[in-house]
Design an enzyme around this catalytic site. Structure first.
Site, PDB file in Angstrom:
ATOM      1  CB  SER A 183      -5.942   4.475   1.816  1.00  0.00           C
ATOM      2  OG  SER A 183      -5.338   3.228   2.090  1.00  0.00           O
ATOM      3  CD  GLU A 211      -2.391   1.420   2.713  1.00  0.00           C
ATOM      4  OE1 GLU A 211      -2.632   2.576   3.098  1.00  0.00           O
ATOM      5  OE2 GLU A 211      -2.596   0.416   3.416  1.00  0.00           O
ATOM      6  NE  ARG A 225       3.896   2.467   3.894  1.00  0.00           N
ATOM      7  CZ  ARG A 225       3.032   1.544   4.296  1.00  0.00           C
ATOM      8  NH1 ARG A 225       2.230   0.961   3.402  1.00  0.00           N
ATOM      9  NH2 ARG A 225       2.942   1.196   5.558  1.00  0.00           N
TER      10      ARG A 225
END
Length: 431
Positions: free
Chosen positions: A352, A349, A391
């Site tokens: 979101s 992920e 990330r």
């Protein structure tokens, strides 16, 4: 927060919403029982107050005429005692009612797939070609340490576990990514850039639904009603709290860069190495305030806005539709964007994107006026990561790694970095 009037009018819809989340639907009956007692006590106390007012007028009239009003006065003392008791009961019941409403999760949209866990989330599409290597790809933390662009050990010394220090081109990469993400969303997708405070008060966190449910996942300032923000969603969503917007202002689109602080409660043993799960990380957050009639179209557009960054950075990813059992408490519908990490051989992920309908707006009293003279209505709120910067660093390092240990940077970042490749210090000095 859900609408108590809607629950009264159609309790079965809310019971079914809890069933789809695999939660106990009997809480709706408990809530309605408290609501019924609250309304009954409120009605009774209002009737007694009306009686007291009328009797007080009668007592004054009797006294003026020289009549005996002692019996009326005695009865009113009993009535006043009853009112005091009922006022306390009304306050207690109102607190219980608000606690119920603050704790209830949102109702999943009818289009959300049913499921019990993340294993039943639905992949919708895969984008980009995964890189192939003629060597064994390394995880991002090994790449970064070999390039001397991060320092985990000294971060632990200075602060503690799950923190990182970026250095040299690592620090520049983090900064470049944030600037690129913000520039893209402002210039191409029409967002207003925001740079919020990293501390928010408890009222703001109640407004977004982080409190009271997720208090143990945040860092609280000791002795103060302030928290380090877990995402820029909190200050950006609360920007217009307790205000009534003109319909012409919608949609509001904010892109905010901030540090994000999370205690990672319950994550012991998960992602203990690298940049995936830290107590502090940087993120560009996208927040939308929209007309209720357009919120699901706005959600699809929000997903595309976040995906634009991955496309521009030429990172392979997939889009996942989240099932009811994996849906967060605030959300009616959510998509995850997951980026490919070659060393782990899996998607992780990186964003979101969620629609909350009026769940947050009711808590934050965030409304708009549809037309001149019309009654205000609640906006619908949405948010998504655009993207989590750390990330994204991890994904760039792993997907761009070369056999000699260097990392090829995405073309879109070259103007921000001043180079298209990151090499180790020893490689730079080699002849």
């Amino acid at each position: 927060m859900l609408d108590i009037r809607a629950i009264r009018n159609n309790p079965e819809m809310f019971r079914q919403g809890l069933r789809r989340r695999h939660a106990d639907p009997s809480v709706i009956d408990d809530l309605l029982a408290v609501d019924e007692r609250w309304r009954a006590a409120l009605t009774e106390t209002e009737q007694l107050k009306s009686l007291r007012n009328k009797t007080s007028e009668a007592i004054a009239a009797k006294k003026k005429q020289g009549q005996d009003a002692s019996e009326d006065i005695r009865r009113m003392k009993d009535v006043s005692d009853q009112i005091k008791r009922l006022d306390e009961e009304v306050r207690d019941l109102d607190t219980k009612l608000q606690d119920y409403l603050l704790g209830l999760p949102n109702v999943p949209h009818e289009s959300v797939p049913d499921g019990r866990s993340e294993e039943e989330n639905v992949p919708l599409r895969y984008v980009g070609e995964r890189p192939t290597f003629d060597f064994q790809p390394k995880p991002h933390w090994e790449i970064a340490q070999a390039l001397d662009i991060v320092d985990f050990e000294r971060a632990v010394k200075i602060t503690g576990s799950r923190f990182v220090l970026y250095k040299g081109l690592g620090a520049k990469l983090e900064r470049a990514l944030a600037a690129f993400m913000l520039d893209y969303q402002v210039e191409k997708n029409g967002y207003t850039e925001m740079f919020p405070a990293f501390i928010a008060n408890d009222t703001s966190l109640v407004g977004t639904g982080n409190l009271p449910k997720f208090g143990d996942e945040m860092f609280k300032l000791e002795g103060l009603p302030y928290y380090l923000i877990p995402t820029a969603e909190i200050p950006l969503t609360n920007y217009y709290r307790d205000e009534i917007l003109d319909a012409s202002m919608l949609p509001v689109k904010f892109a905010g860069y901030s540090a994000s602080f999370r205690s990672e409660a319950g994550s012991a043993g998960k992602d203990t190495r690298g940049l995936i799960r830290l107590h502090q990380f940087q993120k560009v957050e996208l927040v939308k305030l929209v007309h209720p009639d357009t919120s699901y179209q706005a959600l699809e557009e929000l997903v595309e806005d976040a995906a634009d960054i991955l496309d521009a950075l030429q990172l392979p990813y997939r889009v996942i539709e989240i099932c009811t059992g994996d849906l967060g408490a605030k959300e009616t519908k959510k998509y995850d964007l997951e980026v490919w990490l070659p060393a782990a051989n899996q998607y992780r992920e990186i964003s979101s994107c969620s629609n909350f309908e009026d769940y947050q707006a009711r808590r934050a009293n965030l409304r708009f006026r549809p037309a001149e003279g019309a009654r205000p209505e609640y906006v619908h709120t949405l948010n998504g990561s655009g993207l989590a910067v750390g990330r994204t660093v991890a994904a760039i390092l792993e997907n761009g790694q070369q056999a000699d240990g260097s990392v090829r940077l995405p073309e879109a970042l070259v103007p921000y970095m001043g180079t298209d490749i990151i090499r180790s210090a020893s490689a730079k000095g080699a002849v």
